[in-house]
Design an enzyme around this catalytic site. Structure first.
Site, short mmCIF file in Angstrom:
data_model
loop_
_atom_site.label_atom_id
_atom_site.label_comp_id
_atom_site.label_asym_id
_atom_site.label_seq_id
_atom_site.Cartn_x
_atom_site.Cartn_y
_atom_site.Cartn_z
N ILE A 312 -34.61 -45.38 19.58
CA ILE A 312 -33.15 -45.51 19.63
C ILE A 312 -32.62 -44.16 19.15
O ILE A 312 -32.59 -43.88 17.95
CB ILE A 312 -32.65 -46.65 18.73
N PRO A 313 -32.25 -43.27 20.08
CA PRO A 313 -32.12 -41.83 19.78
C PRO A 313 -30.81 -41.40 19.11
O PRO A 313 -29.99 -40.71 19.69
CB PRO A 313 -32.23 -41.21 21.18
N CYS A 314 -30.66 -41.79 17.84
CA CYS A 314 -29.47 -41.34 17.11
C CYS A 314 -29.52 -39.83 16.87
O CYS A 314 -28.50 -39.23 16.51
CB CYS A 314 -29.33 -42.10 15.80
N HIS A 315 -30.68 -39.20 17.10
CA HIS A 315 -30.75 -37.74 16.95
C HIS A 315 -29.96 -37.03 18.05
O HIS A 315 -29.67 -35.84 17.93
CB HIS A 315 -32.22 -37.27 16.96
#
Length: 347
Positions: A312-315
């Site tokens: 889950i790419p919160c980056h």
């Protein structure tokens, strides 16, 4: 302050938050070190800073034998992996000091490692691993008696007592209790912890994340579960896909997820999953995407509560001005992940 001044201050203070941001070369010795090296600190005029170990090596420096900068910080040693693999194959066995020495492992070394990395003794780890396996057998309908003796216990009462101490209920009542499996996972950016239920991966975090302990407690409470080291059917695909991601050969994950959060948080995380590989959005854009443009702060908080890093790419969420704002795994990791994805797209 200039970067060199900031880095030197971090070096003197052994600041862990700078791990992965710089490598320091010591001109007087020809050695390069990580920021947290415990060796005596050189004068500022006798050091130079590099972004990677490769840069330091190309400049003629060799790795420090004290801090081992060529190794990923927190990596699980091979002898630990060997022991864990053995216990996975046969949870009923009990490895004693004699057995460890026969394997070429010093018992005191393995005890220190488990205490440092899991805050439990090696003996406790073996017991938990055995009970974890027993718990799963109950879920398939195997009797308590058969499970107890198959697990290596000499008496049913001893098994019942041990089980109740860990899970808070007797084996016969364990049907109402859930279990979350946990494993360590090595990556080029450091060791991660993964957790999974029968439904899917529910946590993937770097072991040095400050909120990790709080996240684990939240998972256990939310799922009415006990978190125990053990194998899970989703872990094999997770390890395969994380490996391919860091190799640059995977741009979209297929491993099943079991997100744990509020309805609003899940809505925010679902939007994160739609951000294309190698691209970024701002918190403002993210708020607009969920049709709630006034909820920028709430969106940012929900991103911070994301327990499944990378997948889950919160980056991929940055500040409106393009700055790399908060990331639980550390801003240096956020930059490395974005650089990895951009490099892949440019190939």
């Amino acid at each position: 302050m200039k970067d060199d001044t900031i880095y030197y201050k971090a070096l003197v203070e052994k600041d862990k938050s700078f791990e992965g941001i710089f490598i320091v070369g010591v001109k007087t010795t020809g050695i390069f070190c990580r920021p947290t090296c415990t060796a005596r600190k050189p004068k500022q005029e006798n050091v130079e800073f590099f972004a990677t170990t490769k840069d330091a090596i190309l400049k003629g420096y060799r790795p420090c034998k004290v801090c081992h900068p060529m190794e990923n910080l927190g990596d699980t040693p091979e002898y630990i992996n060997k022991v864990i693999e053995l216990l996975d194959k046969n949870p009923s066995i009990k490895l004693k000091d004699y057995d460890l020495r026969q394997m070429g492992i010093e018992p005191s070394t393995i005890r220190r490692w488990f205490q440092k990395n899991h805050q439990i003794t090696f003996h406790a780890y073996q017991r938990l691993h055995k009970l974890n396996t027993a718990f799963k057998k109950f879920q398939t309908g195997i009797s308590v008696t058969d499970t107890a003796f198959d697990s290596g216990y000499e008496s049913l009462s001893g098994f019942n007592d041990s089980f109740k101490k860990v899970f808070g209920v007797s084996p016969s009542k364990s049907k109402t209790q859930n279990i979350v499996d946990l494993m360590r996972l090595e990556t080029p950016l450091g060791t991660m912890v993964a957790c999974a239920t029968d439904k899917g991966i529910c946590l993937l975090e770097f072991t040095d994340r400050k909120m990790l302990e709080t996240e684990l407690k939240h998972l256990a409470k939310s799922l009415n579960a006990t978190i125990v080291q053990g194998h899970n059917k989703h872990f094999d695909l997770l390890k395969e896909e994380i490996g391919k991601y860091f190799e640059g050969s995977l741009t979209e994950f297929t491993v099943t997820l079991d997100t744990v959060g509020t309805d609003f948080q899940k809505k925010v995380w679902e939007m994160l999953l739609k951000i294309p590989y190698g691209t970024t959005v701002s918190y403002q854009q993210q708020a607009h995407a969920i049709n709630n443009p006034a909820a920028v702060r709430a969106v940012a908080n929900a991103n911070g509560m994301n327990k499944i890093s990378i997948i889950i790419p919160c980056h991929r969420v940055i500040g409106t001005d393009g700055s790399l704002t908060g990331y639980g795994g550390g801003l240096w990791r956020k930059k490395r992940l974005l650089d990895l994805e951009k490099k892949k797209l440019m190939q």
